[in-house]
Design a protein around this motif. Structure first.
Motif, short mmCIF file in Angstrom:
data_model
loop_
_atom_site.label_atom_id
_atom_site.label_comp_id
_atom_site.label_asym_id
_atom_site.label_seq_id
_atom_site.Cartn_x
_atom_site.Cartn_y
_atom_site.Cartn_z
N LEU A 236 0.83 -1.20 0.00
CA LEU A 236 0.00 0.00 0.00
C LEU A 236 0.86 1.25 0.00
N THR A 237 2.01 1.20 0.65
CA THR A 237 2.89 2.38 0.76
C THR A 237 3.21 2.95 -0.61
N SER A 238 3.48 2.10 -1.58
CA SER A 238 3.84 2.55 -2.93
C SER A 238 2.69 3.34 -3.56
N LEU A 239 1.46 2.87 -3.41
CA LEU A 239 0.31 3.56 -3.99
C LEU A 239 0.08 4.91 -3.32
N VAL A 240 0.26 4.94 -2.00
CA VAL A 240 0.09 6.20 -1.26
C VAL A 240 1.16 7.20 -1.67
N GLU A 241 2.39 6.75 -1.77
CA GLU A 241 3.49 7.65 -2.15
C GLU A 241 3.28 8.21 -3.54
N LYS A 242 2.84 7.39 -4.48
CA LYS A 242 2.61 7.87 -5.84
C LYS A 242 1.49 8.91 -5.86
N SER A 243 0.50 8.72 -5.02
CA SER A 243 -0.59 9.70 -4.93
C SER A 243 -0.11 11.01 -4.31
N HIS A 244 0.68 10.91 -3.24
CA HIS A 244 1.19 12.11 -2.58
C HIS A 244 2.14 12.89 -3.48
N GLN A 245 2.86 12.18 -4.34
CA GLN A 245 3.76 12.88 -5.27
C GLN A 245 2.98 13.76 -6.23
N LYS A 246 1.73 13.42 -6.46
CA LYS A 246 0.85 14.23 -7.31
C LYS A 246 0.06 15.26 -6.50
N GLY A 247 0.38 15.35 -5.19
CA GLY A 247 -0.30 16.32 -4.33
C GLY A 247 -1.71 15.92 -3.95
N LEU A 248 -2.01 14.62 -3.98
CA LEU A 248 -3.37 14.14 -3.73
C LEU A 248 -3.55 13.63 -2.30
N THR A 249 -4.71 13.88 -1.76
CA THR A 249 -5.09 13.33 -0.46
C THR A 249 -5.53 11.88 -0.63
N VAL A 250 -5.18 11.02 0.33
CA VAL A 250 -5.49 9.60 0.21
C VAL A 250 -6.35 9.14 1.39
N LEU A 251 -7.46 8.52 1.06
CA LEU A 251 -8.33 7.87 2.04
C LEU A 251 -8.21 6.36 1.84
N VAL A 252 -8.01 5.61 2.91
CA VAL A 252 -7.94 4.15 2.82
C VAL A 252 -9.08 3.52 3.62
N ASP A 253 -9.82 2.67 2.93
CA ASP A 253 -10.85 1.85 3.58
C ASP A 253 -10.14 0.62 4.14
N GLU A 254 -9.91 0.62 5.45
CA GLU A 254 -9.21 -0.47 6.13
C GLU A 254 -10.19 -1.23 7.03
N ALA A 255 -11.44 -1.28 6.59
CA ALA A 255 -12.48 -1.89 7.42
C ALA A 255 -12.16 -3.31 7.82
N HIS A 256 -11.44 -4.04 6.95
CA HIS A 256 -11.18 -5.45 7.23
C HIS A 256 -9.76 -5.72 7.70
N GLY A 257 -9.05 -4.70 8.19
CA GLY A 257 -7.69 -4.97 8.62
C GLY A 257 -7.11 -4.01 9.62
N SER A 258 -7.89 -3.52 10.55
CA SER A 258 -7.41 -2.52 11.51
C SER A 258 -6.24 -3.02 12.33
N TYR A 259 -6.16 -4.32 12.59
CA TYR A 259 -5.11 -4.83 13.47
C TYR A 259 -3.79 -5.03 12.74
N PHE A 260 -3.69 -4.65 11.47
CA PHE A 260 -2.42 -4.80 10.76
C PHE A 260 -1.30 -4.01 11.44
N ALA A 261 -1.66 -2.96 12.12
CA ALA A 261 -0.64 -2.14 12.78
C ALA A 261 -0.06 -2.82 14.01
N VAL A 262 -0.73 -3.82 14.54
CA VAL A 262 -0.33 -4.41 15.80
C VAL A 262 0.79 -5.43 15.64
N VAL A 263 0.80 -6.13 14.51
CA VAL A 263 1.79 -7.18 14.30
C VAL A 263 2.57 -6.90 13.00
#
Length: 461
Positions: free
Chosen positions: A171-198
């Motif tokens: 996902l980082t690559s897609l976000v970075e490419k969007s930010h390089q174009k000056g775009l705001t990014v919203l991510v629907d993480e409804a099915h993976g909130s605990y990814f940050a924990v492990v």
């Protein structure tokens, strides 16, 4: 039997569906304590000491500040209308009426509804599709960059990570490419909130990947109860005041104290040492179940979430919908039946005896099957990008008629065709239907006869 009696008394042999608490065992401890109290005692209004998601004082405001710090965000808001409402809040906060917003083809219907409410112009970009499983795949980073270059001016990007079936990637690559174009990014993480924990086992979370706005559903991927959700904000691309204004418009003015407490308890437990240990245990059991089923000869779809088990039913010669009906009668209830697959949600506290109970049912099921693997599914005939002729005028157009799919070629849809679950539309309001789409939609009707009607609503021309 009354509805409330049905819910309490109905038991299933193996319930592998959402909410992730599995009818209780996976609830956050703080929430278990609350639910053991007399219900009327915690059905409270926004008293001064309690406050609410939009109040600057009270325990809710304090909790949201602490949770933002704990999870590495700048701001946090608890939601009581589910991830659906929080996605629409985020969409409205980062755009203005008339803006063009880039979204993947497999977005949830709540986002297209948000575009109608906010009078936005969605641009849908196509993503890879696996004809053998019938599942959408992850966006290709190189193709995504090409789309950003040729699409023209847009205000924001919406991404999904992970998918309903637990697929996740870079996902980082897609976000970075969007930010390089000056775009705001919203991510629907409804099915993976605990990814940050492990982080050592799972792909990066949306927050760690740099997304500006992230929505989590706390009954899908944490130990919360249904309708509890969270919205995270970081960076300076969207002002917190914009989020709060959208919340003021779209959220209830009488938030449930139980749902607010559910949000806090679920996030607090996940970020704690006991919560981490429980999650690791659950994932270990998920890995073991996957190994056991694979060794027994069951075809499984490769994904990155050990708590989402996806059985490739088409490989066994049966649709996921037919398999779900058979297995449900035997007491094994899955989360998501689709034409080519059946997804099981193991939850946050799966039983260690799961394989022993599940395998005999599946083996008996397999013995009943005599057919060959199903033929590959037709690849959806979508262009790389399509800009919908979508606005509130079309969505609420009074000049519309209902026609058969067989004669839909050339017409503009006014309503959404959407199997639920998973809630991913196959036709959006404002799409003009060409001949290839007509044939594909008819095929979809044959695959989802109870979900996709043979008649659709179109603009009178």
């Amino acid at each position: 039997m009354k509805f409330y009696e049905f819910n309490i008394k109905r038991k299933s042999k193996i319930a592998l569906h959402l909410p992730a608490h599995g009818r209780g065992p996976g609830l956050a401890p703080g929430l278990k304590w609350l639910l053991n109290c007399r219900p009327a005692t915690w059905d409270l209004p926004e008293l001064p000491a309690i406050g609410g998601p939009l109040e600057s004082k009270g325990v809710v405001a304090y909790s949201q500040r602490i949770m933002a710090e704990r999870w590495g965000a700048d701001h946090c808001w608890y939601g009581v209308n589910g991830a659906t409402s929080m996605l629409q809040v985020a969409l409205m906060a980062m755009t203005s009426p008339g803006d063009r917003v880039l979204m993947p083809r497999n977005i949830h219907r709540s986002l297209i509804n948000g575009c109608i409410l906010a009078r936005l112009k969605p641009i849908l970009f196509n993503i890879p599709f696996d004809p053998y499983t019938g599942l959408w795949q992850l966006p290709d980073a190189e193709n995504f960059e090409k789309i950003l270059i040729k699409i023209g001016h847009i205000a924001a990007v919406v991404l999904i990570h992970p998918t309903y079936q637990g697929m996740a990637g870079n996902l980082t690559s897609l976000v970075e490419k969007s930010h390089q174009k000056g775009l705001t990014v919203l991510v629907d993480e409804a099915h993976g909130s605990y990814f940050a924990v492990v982080p050592d086992e799972l792909p990066k979370s949306a927050l760690a990947s740099g997304a500006d706005l992230v929505v989590g559903s706390l009954h899908k991927s944490a130990g919360g109860i249904s309708q509890s959700a969270v919205l995270w904000l970081q960076h300076e691309r969207v002002k917190a005041s914009r989020v709060e204004l959208a919340l003021y418009w779209l959220q209830t003015s009488s938030p449930s104290a139980a749902l607010l407490a559910s949000g806090e308890a679920a996030l607090n437990y996940l970020a704690s040492e006991p919560g981490y240990r429980n999650l690791k245990r659950s994932m270990k059991l998920g890995h073991q179940l996957r190994t056991d089923l694979s060794c027994a000869g069951f075809p499984l779809v490769v994904n990155q979430d050990p708590l989402r088990l996806v059985l490739h039913t088409a490989g066994l010669g049966i649709t996921g919908l037919e398999a779900d009906s058979w297995l449900m009668a035997k007491g094994l209830i899955a989360e998501l039946p689709e034409p080519g697959c059946l997804t099981f949600s193991l939850g946050l506290s799966p039983d260690k005896r799961l394989a022993k109970v599940m395998l005999p049912i599946l083996e008996n099921f397999q013995e009943q099957l005599l057919g060959l693997p199903l033929s590959p599914f037709m690849i959806p005939p979508f262009p790389d990008t399509i800009e919908l002729e979508l606005c509130a005028d079309i969505a609420w157009c009074p000049k519309k008629e209902v026609i058969s799919l067989e004669v839909a070629t050339g017409r503009i849809a006014t309503e959404t065709l959407c199997p639920y679950p998973p809630g991913i539309p196959i036709l959006y309001p404002g799409e003009r239907i060409d001949a290839k789409r007509t044939l594909w939609l008819q095929q979809q009707h044959s695959l989802w006869p109870m979900q996709i009607p043979s008649m659709i609503s179109v603009i009178v021309e």
